[in-house]
Design a protein around this motif. Structure first.
Motif, short mmCIF file in Angstrom:
data_model
loop_
_atom_site.label_atom_id
_atom_site.label_comp_id
_atom_site.label_asym_id
_atom_site.label_seq_id
_atom_site.Cartn_x
_atom_site.Cartn_y
_atom_site.Cartn_z
N PRO A 1 -7.70 17.49 52.52
CA PRO A 1 -9.05 17.49 51.94
C PRO A 1 -9.80 18.81 52.11
N THR A 2 -9.16 19.91 51.74
CA THR A 2 -9.69 21.24 52.03
C THR A 2 -10.69 21.72 50.96
N GLY A 3 -11.37 22.81 51.28
CA GLY A 3 -12.40 23.36 50.39
C GLY A 3 -11.84 24.45 49.48
N ILE A 4 -12.68 25.43 49.14
CA ILE A 4 -12.27 26.43 48.14
C ILE A 4 -12.15 27.85 48.71
N MET A 5 -12.27 27.98 50.03
CA MET A 5 -12.27 29.34 50.58
C MET A 5 -10.95 30.06 50.38
N ASP A 6 -9.85 29.41 50.73
CA ASP A 6 -8.58 30.11 50.82
C ASP A 6 -8.13 30.64 49.46
N GLN A 7 -8.21 29.77 48.45
CA GLN A 7 -7.75 30.21 47.13
C GLN A 7 -8.72 31.22 46.52
N GLY B 1 -7.71 15.57 62.04
CA GLY B 1 -8.82 16.35 62.61
C GLY B 1 -9.71 16.97 61.56
N TYR B 2 -9.09 17.59 60.57
CA TYR B 2 -9.87 18.27 59.52
C TYR B 2 -10.73 17.24 58.77
N ALA B 3 -10.09 16.13 58.39
CA ALA B 3 -10.80 15.11 57.61
C ALA B 3 -11.94 14.50 58.42
N SER C 1 0.22 28.33 52.21
CA SER C 1 0.35 27.37 51.11
C SER C 1 -0.51 27.78 49.92
N HIS C 2 -1.71 28.27 50.19
CA HIS C 2 -2.55 28.72 49.07
C HIS C 2 -1.99 29.97 48.43
N ALA C 3 -1.34 30.82 49.21
CA ALA C 3 -0.71 32.01 48.62
C ALA C 3 0.33 31.57 47.59
N ILE D 1 -15.46 35.27 58.95
CA ILE D 1 -16.47 34.37 59.54
C ILE D 1 -16.91 33.36 58.46
N GLY D 2 -17.33 32.17 58.92
CA GLY D 2 -17.76 31.11 58.00
C GLY D 2 -16.71 30.02 57.96
N GLU D 3 -16.64 29.24 59.04
CA GLU D 3 -15.55 28.25 59.13
C GLU D 3 -16.07 26.84 58.90
N HIS D 4 -15.36 26.11 58.04
CA HIS D 4 -15.70 24.74 57.64
C HIS D 4 -17.04 24.68 56.88
N THR D 5 -17.51 25.82 56.47
CA THR D 5 -18.74 25.86 55.69
C THR D 5 -18.46 25.66 54.20
N ASP D 6 -17.20 25.88 53.80
CA ASP D 6 -16.93 25.86 52.34
C ASP D 6 -17.19 24.47 51.72
N TYR D 7 -16.70 23.42 52.37
CA TYR D 7 -16.90 22.09 51.77
C TYR D 7 -18.31 21.54 52.05
N ASN D 8 -19.12 22.33 52.73
CA ASN D 8 -20.54 22.01 52.88
C ASN D 8 -21.40 22.84 51.93
N SER E 1 -1.90 20.97 60.79
CA SER E 1 -1.80 20.55 59.39
C SER E 1 -3.14 19.96 58.99
N HIS E 2 -3.68 20.45 57.86
CA HIS E 2 -4.98 19.94 57.44
C HIS E 2 -4.85 18.60 56.73
N ALA E 3 -3.60 18.13 56.59
CA ALA E 3 -3.42 16.78 56.07
C ALA E 3 -3.48 15.78 57.24
N GLY F 1 -2.03 35.80 51.34
CA GLY F 1 -2.67 34.90 52.30
C GLY F 1 -4.06 35.42 52.60
N ARG F 2 -4.75 34.77 53.54
CA ARG F 2 -6.10 35.25 53.86
C ARG F 2 -6.37 35.15 55.36
N VAL F 3 -7.30 35.99 55.78
CA VAL F 3 -7.92 35.82 57.08
C VAL F 3 -9.39 35.55 56.80
N THR G 1 -9.49 31.67 63.51
CA THR G 1 -9.73 31.78 62.08
C THR G 1 -9.04 30.64 61.36
N GLY G 2 -9.67 30.11 60.32
CA GLY G 2 -9.06 29.02 59.55
C GLY G 2 -9.53 27.66 60.04
N GLY G 3 -8.77 26.65 59.67
CA GLY G 3 -9.21 25.27 59.90
C GLY G 3 -9.20 24.81 61.34
#
Ligand code: GLA
Length: 395
Positions: free
Chosen positions: A180-186, A236-238, A141-143, A39-46, A231-233, A34-36, A344-346
């Motif tokens: 609709p998540t980005g690429i940080m976690d994986q 709020g996240y979208a 889930s990404h783990a 810093i840098g939240e919601h920046t991945d899909y930007n 849940s990012h599905a 998993g990940r923690v 931390t996280g979404g």
């Protein structure tokens, strides 16, 4: 001790349990953490910057391919040590996005994404366990997805690079799971390294490993799992993502990554107030990641506290993705000795992190538990994490 464990980690060999379940030894066992996010939240899909690390909690998967080419058996059999623990059966040749629920959508989403990429996946048996707390915002889930893609990449000889596996697991999440998540976690899970945070440029996937050794600095990184599930599905996240896209559009930027802090004055006159605040979070957060990387390299972990605090304030006030439990965790940790803390996280639940001097650890833990009880909130789980290795074969 957690009285109600939410993880599926069990003692004993996963390979032995696999053999007892499926009647033959697995072809191997793979693990992914998993990940923690530091810093840098919601920046991945930007297309911006993030600084997560792989944690010392991981999903493990034992897999055996069924290479019966005569019968072309495309049956997938999946079992986990958590959830309802019932065997799930699916046909690798007939997977349909959006139709699978529960934990099985993560491995099956990976199979579907690999097939979309032109990689043929035969039937296989898979046993999964994990000690990444489920639903705690630590990318359980990404783990799972990263353990499964690492296994299938090796077993099928697909020869995918880490960058390709990042994109494929993102495709699984976006199109099969529907988040609709980005690429940080994986990226953290696949590319993490012991003792380091992963400084990732989400535009070109360039990675720089930045030393992050809390112990040497006399610190611990506490995770406070608020038990508020998210849940990012969900919407709020979208909706945050949509605001960012609108902001970039109005400002004529390819992505918010291209908007600088110095542009914010002008942006405020072009954007509606809510979109402006969403944009301001992303723009200032990208800047904080770059600062954090510099500070870590030059001064070390003991000096990033104020950046963590500013990040939390920005998520609470501008991006509006915190919640009362996260705010209480952060405020209490800070009041009782943490040198910096943030969700931390979404967001919308999950965990907060608190960078804390070793000598204050117990007092922070006690204070947070007390504050949650006083507020009538569910008792949080509090534990330490350290930066660990990324996905790998373990046997
Ligand atoms: C979730 C997503 C990530 C990222 C974070 C917010 O963890 O999976 O892609 O957007 O939220 O930083």
């Amino acid at each position: 001790m957690n009285p109600t464990p939410r993880t599926g980690a069990q003692a004993g060999s996963l390979a032995d349990r696999f053999e007892a379940t499926f009647g033959a030894a697995p072809h191997g066992v793979w693990a992914a953490p998993g990940r923690v996010n530091l810093i840098g939240e919601h920046t991945d899909y930007n297309e911006g910057f993030v600084l997560p690390f792989a944690i010392d909690k991981r999903a493990r998967t034992a897999v055996r391919l069924r290479s019966d080419s005569v019968r072309k058996d495309s049956t997938i059999r999946l079992l986990s040590t958590f959830g309802d623990q019932e065997l799930v059966e699916a046909d690798a040749a007939a997977l349909i996005p959006g139709t699978v629920t529960g934990w099985a959508r993560y491995p099956l989403g990976v199979v579907w994404a690999l097939q979309q990429h032109g990689i043929e996946i035969p039937g296989f048996d898979l046993l999964l366990d994990s000690d990444v707390p489920l639903g705690a915002g630590l990318s359980s889930s990404h783990a799972i997805e990263c353990a499964v893609i690492t296994a299938l990449n090796e077993l099928t000889g697909a020869g995918l690079s880490a960058e390709e596996m990042v994109r494929l697991t993102q495709h699984a999440e976006n199109a099969f799971v529907g988040a609709p998540t980005g690429i940080m976690d994986q990226s953290a899970s696949l590319r993490g390294a012991s003792g380091h945070a992963v400084f990732l440029d989400c535009r070109d996937q360039a990675v720089d490993l930045v030393p992050f050794e809390t112990e040497k600095a006399g610190l611990v990184l506490l995770v406070i799992d608020t038990k508020v599930s998210h849940s990012h599905a969900d919407g709020g996240y979208a909706s945050r993502r949509a605001s960012c896209e609108l902001g970039a559009d109005v400002l004529g930027a390819g992505a918010l990554r291209d908007v600088a802090v110095a542009d914010l004055g002008e942006a405020s006159s072009l954007l509606d107030p809510v979109t402006f605040r969403r944009v301001r979070h992303i723009v200032t957060e990208n800047d904080r990641v770059l600062q954090a990387v510099d500070v870590l390299r030059i001064q070390g972990p003991a000096h990033i506290g104020s950046l963590l605090d500013a990040s939390h304030a920005s998520m609470r006030d501008d991006f509006e993705i915190s919640c009362p439990e996260l705010d209480l965790a952060v405020d209490t940790a800070r009041a009782y000795g943490a040198i910096g803390a943030r969700m931390t996280g979404g967001g919308f639940g999950g965990s907060a992190i608190a960078l804390t001097p070793v000598q204050d650890e117990q007092q922070v833990r006690d204070a947070v538990v007390r504050a949650f009880a006083d507020a009538g909130f569910t008792r949080p789980d509090i534990f330490t994490v350290t930066p660990a290795a990324g996905a790998e074969r373990v046997s």
